[in-house]
Scaffold this active site. Structure first.
Site, PDB file in Angstrom:
ATOM      1  N   LYS A 208       0.838  -1.201   0.000  1.00 54.16           N
ATOM      2  CA  LYS A 208       0.000   0.000   0.000  1.00 54.16           C
ATOM      3  C   LYS A 208       0.874   1.252   0.000  1.00 54.16           C
ATOM      4  O   LYS A 208       0.642   2.187  -0.768  1.00 54.16           O
ATOM      5  CB  LYS A 208      -0.925   0.005   1.226  1.00 54.16           C
ATOM      6  CG  LYS A 208      -2.097  -0.952   1.078  1.00 54.16           C
ATOM      7  CD  LYS A 208      -2.874  -1.168   2.365  1.00 54.16           C
ATOM      8  CE  LYS A 208      -3.972  -2.216   2.130  1.00 54.16           C
ATOM      9  NZ  LYS A 208      -4.615  -2.690   3.355  1.00 54.16           N
TER      10      LYS A 208
ATOM     11  N   GLN B 125      -5.032  -1.204   9.369  1.00 51.53           N
ATOM     12  CA  GLN B 125      -5.009  -2.559   8.816  1.00 51.53           C
ATOM     13  C   GLN B 125      -5.675  -3.536   9.786  1.00 51.53           C
ATOM     14  O   GLN B 125      -5.368  -3.565  10.977  1.00 51.53           O
ATOM     15  CB  GLN B 125      -3.550  -2.977   8.550  1.00 51.53           C
ATOM     16  CG  GLN B 125      -3.384  -4.319   7.870  1.00 51.53           C
ATOM     17  CD  GLN B 125      -3.853  -4.345   6.421  1.00 51.53           C
ATOM     18  OE1 GLN B 125      -3.939  -3.310   5.762  1.00 51.53           O
ATOM     19  NE2 GLN B 125      -4.164  -5.521   5.915  1.00 51.53           N
TER      20      GLN B 125
ATOM     21  N   ASP C  70     -11.353   3.190   3.677  1.00 51.69           N
ATOM     22  CA  ASP C  70     -11.845   1.810   3.629  1.00 51.69           C
ATOM     23  C   ASP C  70     -13.366   1.756   3.477  1.00 51.69           C
ATOM     24  O   ASP C  70     -13.913   0.712   3.126  1.00 51.69           O
ATOM     25  CB  ASP C  70     -11.506   1.093   4.947  1.00 51.69           C
ATOM     26  CG  ASP C  70     -10.258   0.230   4.862  1.00 51.69           C
ATOM     27  OD1 ASP C  70     -10.001  -0.327   3.774  1.00 51.69           O
ATOM     28  OD2 ASP C  70      -9.558   0.107   5.882  1.00 51.69           O
TER      29      ASP C  70
END
Ligand code: GUN
Length: 297
Positions: A57, A101, A124
């Protein structure tokens, strides 16, 4: 057959194109508005798979011209300390997107952490405000994996209006937002799951079959309607006695490919889309935070 099979939906190639469009949008934001979007990724603990994802990422964020910051915290981090970091990132104008995460260590309440992220920076799309906006047709941040699946479907099939879509899996991260997106694209949507009666028959109705159950090769070839489009979100590592585990999806690919008109492979299908859409969401978040129109990417 080889991978030049026209049935195969090449997510790796589509994701590369999407990253190129993100890079173009970032360059335009810099030039026209002096703005460089920034993504903060927070990793708690030492899960090896999470470390690999987070490194990718960060690398891809920088490759598209954006700022990337990573915060790595020890596995024993207290929830209060993580909440305090999130408050700092929420208040930092250089940070346009925040990704924590998952999974988190067990002493931390995942929902409390997701709830603490500013919905405007929730790249997200997991915050309840974004889930609610997606469900009610508002300007949501949309979860990356299902949005990537929708992009692949629209690229291959065009207008999805009137199609029967069956999603196997009801998670907050994939199944439920996928249903909202397909409903928004005028499909007739069924969410099936492990307790669905006659699951094979339900799947056989699908013009679009999305598998997101996390069970290796559970969807059999004869569950696929001839001519259907099959999107396999599963990434399962199975031990075949070789040196490394083999990656397989939730669909029995070899058999399903015979029935389907279009199908995503594992690896190289949905997987590469998730980070590419994360980058796109970061640019969208930055634009919205600065009162600019959503970029067309
Ligand atoms: N862990 C595995 N996939 C994801 C994802 O898309 N977002 C977050 N935050 N954690 C993950």
């Amino acid at each position: 057959m080889t991978d030049v099979d026209p049935k195969i939906i090449d997510g790796k190639a589509f994701a590369a194109g999407l990253r190129g469009r993100v890079a173009d949008a970032v360059a335009a934001l810099k030039q026209e508005h002096g703005l460089t979007p920034g993504l903060a990724v927070v990793l708690v603990g030492d899960d090896p798979a999470s470390h690999i994802y987070v490194r990718s990422k960060g690398k891809q964020t920088e490759e598209t011209g954006m700022n990337s910051v990573q915060h790595t915290l020890p596995a024993e981090t207290a929830q209060a300390d993580l909440l305090s970091l999130i408050a700092t990132l929420n208040a930092d104008p250089q940070v346009n997107g925040i990704l924590v995460q998952l999974p988190l260590p067990e002493q931390i309440d995942e929902q409390a952490i997701i709830d603490a992220i500013d919905p405007a920076k929730d790249v997200d799309g997991f915050h309840v405000v974004n889930a609610g906006r997606l469900a009610t047709g508002g300007r949501a941040m949309v979860p990356c994996t299902p949005l990537g699946c929708l992009m692949l479907l629209q690229d291959r099939l065009g207008d999805l209006t009137g199609m029967e879509a069956v999603i196997v899996g009801r998670s907050n991260i994939v199944g439920k937002p996928m249903a909202q997106l397909l409903l928004g694209a005028n499909c007739t949507v069924t969410i099936a799951h492990s307790r669905t009666r006659n699951l094979a028959d339900v799947c056989r109705r699908a013009d679009i079959l999305v598998a997101a159950v996390g069970r290796p090769q559970m969807i059999k070839g004869d569950w696929v309607k001839p001519g259907a489009a099959v999107i396999d979100v599963g990434i399962n590592r199975i031990d075949t006695g070789g040196e490394r585990p083999k990656l397989v999806g939730d669909v029995d690919f070899a058999a399903a490919r015979e029935q389907a008109a279009a199908i995503t492979p594992v690896p190289g299908g949905v997987g590469p889309m998730t980070i590419a859409v994360l980058l796109r969401n970061t640019v969208v978040a930055a634009c919205r935070q600065h009162g600019l129109a959503d970029p067309n990417i």
